[in-house]
Structure formats: C-alpha cells, structure tokens
Scaffold this motif. Structure first.
Motif, PDB file in Angstrom:
ATOM      1  N   ARG A   1       0.807  -1.218   0.000  1.00 49.77           N
ATOM      2  CA  ARG A   1       0.000   0.000   0.000  1.00 49.77           C
ATOM      3  C   ARG A   1       0.843   1.272   0.000  1.00 49.77           C
ATOM      4  NH1 ARG A   1      -5.280   0.056   1.567  1.00 49.77           N
ATOM      5  NH2 ARG A   1      -4.954   1.982   2.753  1.00 49.77           N
ATOM      6  N   ASN A   2       2.091   1.167   0.459  1.00 50.63           N
ATOM      7  CA  ASN A   2       2.919   2.360   0.633  1.00 50.63           C
ATOM      8  C   ASN A   2       4.193   2.377  -0.199  1.00 50.63           C
ATOM      9  OD1 ASN A   2       1.276   3.610   2.637  1.00 50.63           O
ATOM     10  ND2 ASN A   2       2.070   2.154   4.140  1.00 50.63           N
TER      11      ASN A   2
ATOM     12  N   GLY B   1       5.646  11.371  -3.154  1.00 57.30           N
ATOM     13  CA  GLY B   1       6.322  10.400  -2.307  1.00 57.30           C
ATOM     14  C   GLY B   1       7.792  10.702  -2.125  1.00 57.30           C
TER      15      GLY B   1
ATOM     16  N   ASP C   1       8.561   5.913  -1.661  1.00 58.40           N
ATOM     17  CA  ASP C   1       7.999   5.464  -0.390  1.00 58.40           C
ATOM     18  C   ASP C   1       6.935   6.458   0.093  1.00 58.40           C
ATOM     19  OD1 ASP C   1       7.639   4.162   2.029  1.00 58.40           O
ATOM     20  OD2 ASP C   1       9.364   5.114   2.980  1.00 58.40           O
ATOM     21  N   PHE C   2       5.790   5.920   0.524  1.00 64.18           N
ATOM     22  CA  PHE C   2       4.693   6.766   1.008  1.00 64.18           C
ATOM     23  C   PHE C   2       4.388   6.534   2.484  1.00 64.18           C
ATOM     24  CE2 PHE C   2       4.093   6.157  -3.527  1.00 64.18           C
ATOM     25  CZ  PHE C   2       3.905   7.459  -3.972  1.00 64.18           C
TER      26      PHE C   2
ATOM     27  N   ARG D   1       3.861   9.649   4.422  1.00 59.99           N
ATOM     28  CA  ARG D   1       2.995  10.627   3.759  1.00 59.99           C
ATOM     29  C   ARG D   1       1.551  10.476   4.229  1.00 59.99           C
ATOM     30  NH1 ARG D   1       5.352  14.816   0.670  1.00 59.99           N
ATOM     31  NH2 ARG D   1       7.461  14.103   0.124  1.00 59.99           N
TER      32      ARG D   1
ATOM     33  N   THR E   1      -1.551   8.653   0.354  1.00 58.56           N
ATOM     34  CA  THR E   1      -0.844   7.584  -0.338  1.00 58.56           C
ATOM     35  C   THR E   1      -1.639   7.170  -1.572  1.00 58.56           C
ATOM     36  OG1 THR E   1      -1.932   5.695   0.704  1.00 58.56           O
ATOM     37  CG2 THR E   1      -0.167   6.781   1.961  1.00 58.56           C
TER      38      THR E   1
END
Length: 295
Positions: A70-71, A127, A149-150, A153, A156
C-alpha cells in the motif's frame, strides 16, 4: 501528443555506457494493448527546475513502476537519481497520464501549478524516493532498483486508487524453475513508455507514451541478476521502450501473476530485447526488505 523520452537524458547515457544499449522505456505499438486492469502499475512524474533559477518549472512523467504494497512503489534507480536539487517525485496510477497532462496544460498550467492541479484532482500523490546505495554497480549487478515510499505521507496511492499490490517472488524463485518452465511461461511487460523507433525526415524518433499498455514477451535467458526477454514482432511478441524503465515484468505461474523483474534496458530502437532486473535475488531482496514484507 508530445514526443519525448521517458527518462532523464543523463540516465540514457549512463545505461548505454553500462550495457551497450539504450534503456527500455515504453510498450511497443505492435502486439500490445491497453492495460486498465493492471491497476498496480503507475507512472512516475517529476517536478523539477530546468533553468537553474531555483524554482521548479517543469512537471512531466519519466518512468514506470508498480505498487508492491500500500505504501511502496517499485521502480528503477536510474529513474530517481541525477535530478536538480529540490526536485519532487510523484506517482500516478491513472490509465492515461499523458491525457491529464494535456488537459492541465490546456488550462494554462505548468510546473508547480500543474503538479498542484494533479494533487488536487487526484491524479498523483507525492512520495519519497530511495535507491540502492550500491547503484550504479557494474554489468553483473547494476543495483538499479529504487522505491517511491509513502509510509511517511498523509496521502498515499491507496487513498486515491483501488489496486491490489503486485506479488513479489520468493527467494531464488526463477533459479528453481526449469528451462522448459521459463520458456513456456507467459511473460508480460507493463508500462507507460514511448513507442518503438519510427524513421522520418529528422531521423529516428520515439512518439507517444504516457498511457498504460501491456505486451507479452518471450523468454530468452536468465542471468545472475537479469532476465532477458524477446520482443520480436514476427514471433508474436511486443515489449518495452523509453519510459517503461522501472515497470513490471510479470511471469504467470499456476495462474498467478508474479512480478519477476523491472525493466531496465534493451536495444536502442526498441525492437528486439527487454532486459529486466531480477527481484528474487539476495541483492534485490536486501534492498526491498526495509520497505515491504517479503514472501
């Protein structure tokens, strides 16, 4: 539609010096088709300062990649290095990124204003890039792997799009397959890159790009860190070109789509070979381990 290369020119030069061929970056027009169902695959965009005045004035797509959780968006290291100070990185999982770029430009937007329009209208998220510290490595292992990479953050890709992350391979998965299995498996490249070379009055150009496409390739060879795939039109295959760098190369095993490698390089006119960086090696897994849960 504008004609452009899918990755920074400095990366083109570096890849050609390292591998003796041009970097791959787009899906061919032959034996390829749109890939709206490949929702894990996205385009990487960059907001950068092109005139050196300290203000980011250009916003465009440059590479491809895939969400592996997810990220975490997986791409190539040569996609995230050698940018001007202050450059910002974005990912879009839209099917037609170039269409949204054209739409925003028609509104008179460029640079930072255009990037903000993408954010406000849900066409991209910002990101944090990170690449293998051993890049550019050498011909046996280029360490050409990176992520956006999120994890830190607030917004996302999962907040903007519905997708199922790509399935990563287990350690040494490709080595465990027989030569017959590798040859008989279905291999699929996905990306946003430009078209194969066309020849006109000004020489060869690579038109198009910015739309997510897929193409089936044929297996050619497996090396310690590379998968070499055939994209010869007469054999029924398509493949990658400029702008597909970092994009996923899937292998289908027992009806399961597995992200075996990421597009890195190939022949300059984009007609014969796609070379992908293996993701089942100790080197690739070591880089990915801090970002994803490995199978």
């Amino acid at each position: 539609m504008r004609r452009r290369l899918g990755i920074p020119l400095i990366a083109v030069a570096a890849a050609m010096l390292t591998f003796g061929s041009g970097p791959a970056s787009a899906i061919s027009t032959y034996n390829s088709e749109p890939a709206p169902e490949r929702t894990e695959t996205g385009a990487m965009l960059v907001l950068q300062d092109t005139d050196g005045d300290g203000a980011n004035d250009d916003f465009d797509w440059y590479c491809s990649g895939a969400m592996v959780d997810r990220n975490t968006y997986l791409t190539a290291a040569h996609c995230v290095v050698d940018w001007p100070a202050g450059a910002k990185f974005y990912v879009s999982l839209d099917q037609n990124v170039q269409g949204e770029l054209d739409r925003s430009q028609a509104l008179g937007l460029h640079g930072a204003a255009q990037a903000q329009w993408f954010l406000d209208h849900g066409h991209a998220v910002e990101g944090d890039p990170a690449h293998d510290s051993a890049y550019p490595g050498n011909q046996s292992n280029s360490h050409d792997i990176a992520v956006i990479d999120f994890a830190r953050r607030a917004v996302t890709p999962a907040n903007r799009w519905a997708f199922k992350p790509a399935t990563l391979p287990t350690a040494g998965m490709l080595d465990a397959l027989s030569a017959k299995s590798l040859d008989n498996s279905v291999w699929t490249a996905v990306g946003y890159g430009t078209e194969e070379a066309t020849t006109g009055p000004g020489g060869q150009t690579h038109p198009g790009g910015g739309v997510r496409l897929k193409a089936e390739l044929g297996f050619a060879a497996l090396n310690d860190t590379w998968i070499r795939l055939a994209m010869i039109e007469s054999q029924g295959y398509g493949g990658a070109c400029y702008g597909d760098s970092g994009g996923p190369n899937f292998i289908t095993i027992s009806r399961t789509l597995i992200l075996a490698g990421t597009t890195i390089t190939g022949d300059t006119p984009c007609y014969s070979t796609n070379v992908a960086y293996r993701l089942d090696t100790a080197s690739a897994r070591s880089f990915l381990a801090p970002y994803v849960t490995l199978p």
